[in-house]
Motif scaffolding. Structure first.
Motif, short mmCIF file in Angstrom:
data_model
loop_
_atom_site.label_atom_id
_atom_site.label_comp_id
_atom_site.label_asym_id
_atom_site.label_seq_id
_atom_site.Cartn_x
_atom_site.Cartn_y
_atom_site.Cartn_z
N ASN A 161 0.77 -1.14 -0.05
CA ASN A 161 -0.01 0.10 -0.16
C ASN A 161 0.91 1.39 -0.06
O ASN A 161 0.65 2.19 0.86
CB ASN A 161 -1.01 -0.20 1.22
N ARG A 162 1.82 1.22 -1.02
CA ARG A 162 2.64 2.46 -0.77
C ARG A 162 2.06 3.70 -1.43
O ARG A 162 1.05 3.51 -2.32
CB ARG A 162 3.90 2.22 -1.80
N THR A 163 2.47 5.00 -1.15
CA THR A 163 1.93 6.23 -1.41
C THR A 163 2.27 6.41 -3.04
O THR A 163 3.40 6.15 -3.35
CB THR A 163 2.25 7.19 -0.59
N VAL A 164 1.37 6.91 -3.60
CA VAL A 164 1.33 7.30 -5.21
C VAL A 164 1.44 8.83 -5.24
O VAL A 164 0.34 9.35 -5.05
CB VAL A 164 0.46 6.94 -6.12
N ASP A 165 2.50 9.52 -5.42
CA ASP A 165 2.41 10.82 -5.26
C ASP A 165 2.50 11.55 -6.42
O ASP A 165 3.13 11.02 -7.69
CB ASP A 165 3.68 11.67 -4.80
N ILE A 166 1.79 12.84 -6.91
CA ILE A 166 1.97 13.51 -8.23
C ILE A 166 2.82 14.71 -8.01
O ILE A 166 2.63 15.30 -6.94
CB ILE A 166 0.69 13.89 -8.50
N ASP A 188 7.91 22.28 -20.72
CA ASP A 188 9.19 22.66 -19.52
C ASP A 188 8.75 22.04 -18.29
O ASP A 188 9.61 21.40 -17.71
CB ASP A 188 9.40 24.20 -19.47
N GLU A 189 7.43 21.93 -17.94
CA GLU A 189 6.97 21.28 -16.60
C GLU A 189 6.49 19.92 -16.99
O GLU A 189 5.69 19.76 -17.83
CB GLU A 189 5.93 22.17 -16.14
N LEU A 190 7.16 19.04 -16.07
CA LEU A 190 6.76 17.95 -16.11
C LEU A 190 5.80 17.09 -15.10
O LEU A 190 6.25 17.63 -13.96
CB LEU A 190 7.93 16.76 -16.40
N ARG A 191 4.87 16.46 -15.45
CA ARG A 191 4.22 15.80 -14.21
C ARG A 191 4.67 14.56 -14.03
O ARG A 191 4.95 13.47 -14.88
CB ARG A 191 2.48 15.71 -14.52
N LEU A 192 5.36 14.13 -12.56
CA LEU A 192 5.68 12.98 -12.40
C LEU A 192 4.93 12.00 -11.61
O LEU A 192 4.25 12.67 -10.67
CB LEU A 192 6.91 13.10 -11.53
N ILE A 193 4.90 10.79 -11.71
CA ILE A 193 3.98 9.90 -10.71
C ILE A 193 5.15 9.12 -9.99
O ILE A 193 6.04 8.39 -10.79
CB ILE A 193 3.25 9.11 -11.56
N ASP A 194 4.76 9.08 -8.86
CA ASP A 194 5.97 8.70 -7.82
C ASP A 194 5.36 7.44 -6.90
O ASP A 194 4.84 7.97 -5.82
CB ASP A 194 6.66 9.87 -7.15
N ILE A 195 5.73 6.28 -7.20
CA ILE A 195 5.38 5.27 -6.43
C ILE A 195 6.58 5.06 -5.35
O ILE A 195 7.52 4.48 -5.82
CB ILE A 195 4.98 3.93 -7.04
N ARG A 196 6.19 5.43 -4.03
CA ARG A 196 7.15 5.71 -3.28
C ARG A 196 8.30 4.46 -3.14
O ARG A 196 7.87 3.21 -3.19
CB ARG A 196 6.59 5.88 -1.76
N ASP A 197 9.60 4.99 -3.51
CA ASP A 197 10.77 3.98 -3.33
C ASP A 197 10.65 2.73 -4.39
O ASP A 197 11.26 1.79 -4.05
CB ASP A 197 10.87 3.42 -2.11
N PHE A 198 9.93 3.08 -5.44
CA PHE A 198 9.85 1.92 -6.16
C PHE A 198 9.61 2.28 -7.87
O PHE A 198 10.40 1.87 -8.57
CB PHE A 198 8.44 1.08 -6.05
N ASP A 199 9.02 3.43 -8.14
CA ASP A 199 8.87 3.83 -9.51
C ASP A 199 8.77 5.50 -9.79
O ASP A 199 7.85 5.90 -8.78
CB ASP A 199 7.68 3.01 -10.22
N LEU A 200 9.42 6.00 -10.45
CA LEU A 200 9.36 7.58 -10.84
C LEU A 200 9.19 7.62 -12.41
O LEU A 200 10.11 7.11 -13.00
CB LEU A 200 10.36 8.18 -10.25
N THR A 201 8.03 7.95 -12.87
CA THR A 201 8.23 8.13 -14.19
C THR A 201 7.01 9.54 -14.52
O THR A 201 6.48 9.75 -13.58
CB THR A 201 7.43 7.06 -14.72
#
Ligand code: ZN
Length: 406
Positions: A161-166, A188-201
């Motif tokens: 149940n890791r946090t998914v941040d924008i 120039d601005e990118l939107r990142l989806i960050d699955i904590r300590d697992f995936d950043l894209t």
């Protein structure tokens, strides 16, 4: 440009907006100042829902698309009536469809990251369909153990149940963060989806807030494609629905074999082996039966100037058996003409002569077909035909025999 509310909140299912444009052709559509509707892009399919104002009836939104200039186009089922630029409206998204899309799309992020972490296999494309989703992996080979391990890791990350941040960052910053995927965009601005300590894209789609909301990922078929290997998967409630459907089908199949579902492959293999053996035995019986039948028919046929014409009608024998019988007859003796027919299962005729005989079976068959309204033909020595009705079949054979006898 339409302000995309889903960029900041994927769980925003209803919103207020102002109409910017009303489009009537080629299809009725609305452009709003802001929207929570997701337009098809990046592999994810569009949201559906409704838009209404105080004055207008509820309008069904049946498709949502990205225009090239950054506007989001909401296609409507029917023309929007009194709505015009400046009208205030309320939008409502089909929440269960959106939740499904979030589960599939977030499931894809976790799965793609799992393949990359475990085996260094990058995902080169993502497809979301109505039934299943797929990713294409850049690899010349994919093993069953890799599929199982990636599925296992993806489900562990879901369970944690890791946090998914924008997050929004500049392109320069993003370059330093080690993203799984950096889109070739000018923005120039990118939107990142960050699955904590697992995936950043970098991604513009809608995603869950915690990995637990994906519920599960189930990997299905894999297939070699031009650019690598395609992996089909389903996530969330789709995984449950798919497993339910599989179980129902498998149970039906198991019932046919009166077997436990786990014994279906073994039962099916056994049945196929039996069919193969029975086919072989059947083939042999048919061959023996045709040979014996031919010997009896030939013994009964009178000989006149070195020619024996066998005229015979069978029933309950298919065209293949009649052809086999004709071949046996014409090979048993050098001076044979076989004029054979079957009345069932399908009324058919076969004409054959021993090699070296002077008649033309193909031409005789064509003539007979013209008279009986059937279809057929063949070579000088062997011809076949099917007729719509077996009533006059014997008379037809006798007529042909009469012409041969002169
Ligand atoms: Zn995404």
């Amino acid at each position: 440009m339409t302000d995309r509310l889903y960029y900041r909140d994927s769980f925003l299912y209803d919103f207020d907006a102002e109409v910017r444009e009303v489009l009537l052709s080629p299809r009725p559509a609305l452009i709003l100042d802001c929207t929570a509707f997701y337009p098809t892009s990046g592999g994810q399919i569009f949201d559906t829902g409704s838009i209404r104002s105080d004055a207008s009836a509820q309008l069904r939104v049946i498709e949502v698309a990205d225009a090239e200039d950054g506007r989001v186009v909401h296609y409507l089922e029917a023309p929007p009536g009194d709505l015009k630029a400046g009208s205030r409206v309320h939008g409502q998204i089909d929440a269960s469809r959106r939740r499904d899309h979030m589960q599939q799309h977030s499931g894809q992020h976790v799965l793609s990251a799992a393949f990359l972490r475990l085996y260094n296999l990058p995902t080169i494309s993502f497809h979301m369909g109505d039934d299943y989703c797929s990713i294409d992996l850049d690899t010349p080979a994919l093993r069953k153990e890799q599929i199982e391990a990636a599925e296992r890791l993806a489900n562990e990350i879901i369970l944690e149940n890791r946090t998914v941040d924008i997050r929004f960052v500049s392109r320069d910053e993003a370059g330093k963060l080690g993203l799984r995927k950096l889109p070739p965009s000018e923005r120039d601005e990118l939107r990142l989806i960050d699955i904590r300590d697992f995936d950043l894209t970098a991604c513009g789609g809608t995603h869950v807030a915690q990995t637990g909301q994906i519920a599960s990922v189930l990997l299905r078929k894999i297939e070699k494609v031009r650019q690598g290997w395609r992996v089909e998967f389903v996530a969330g409630l789709r995984a449950v629905a798919t497993a339910r459907r599989d179980f129902t089908r498998l149970s039906e199949t198991a019932a046919l074999f009166s077997a436990h579902i786990y014994d279906v492959p073994q039962s099916a293999r056994k049945a196929l082996d039996e069919i193969k053996l029975l086919r072989k035995q059947h083939e042999q019986s048919q061959e023996e039966l045709a040979a014996a039948y031919a010997a009896v028919l030939l013994a009964d046929a009178p000989e006149a100037s070195g020619l024996r014409i066998v005229v015979h009608t069978l029933s309950g024998r298919d065209l293949n058996f009649v052809k086999r019988l004709a071949q046996k007859l014409t090979r048993l003796s050098p001076g044979v003409v076989a004029l054979l027919a079957t009345t069932s299962p399908e009324p058919s005729l076969v004409f054959a002569q021993s090699a070296g005989q002077p008649f033309d079976m193909g031409a005789l068959m064509k003539e007979t077909m013209t008279k009986t309204g059937g279809r057929g033909g063949g070579t000088k020595d062997l011809a076949q035909g099917g007729i719509p009705n077996g009533d006059g079949i014997e008379a037809s054979l006798k007529a042909v025999a009469a012409t041969l006898r002169g």
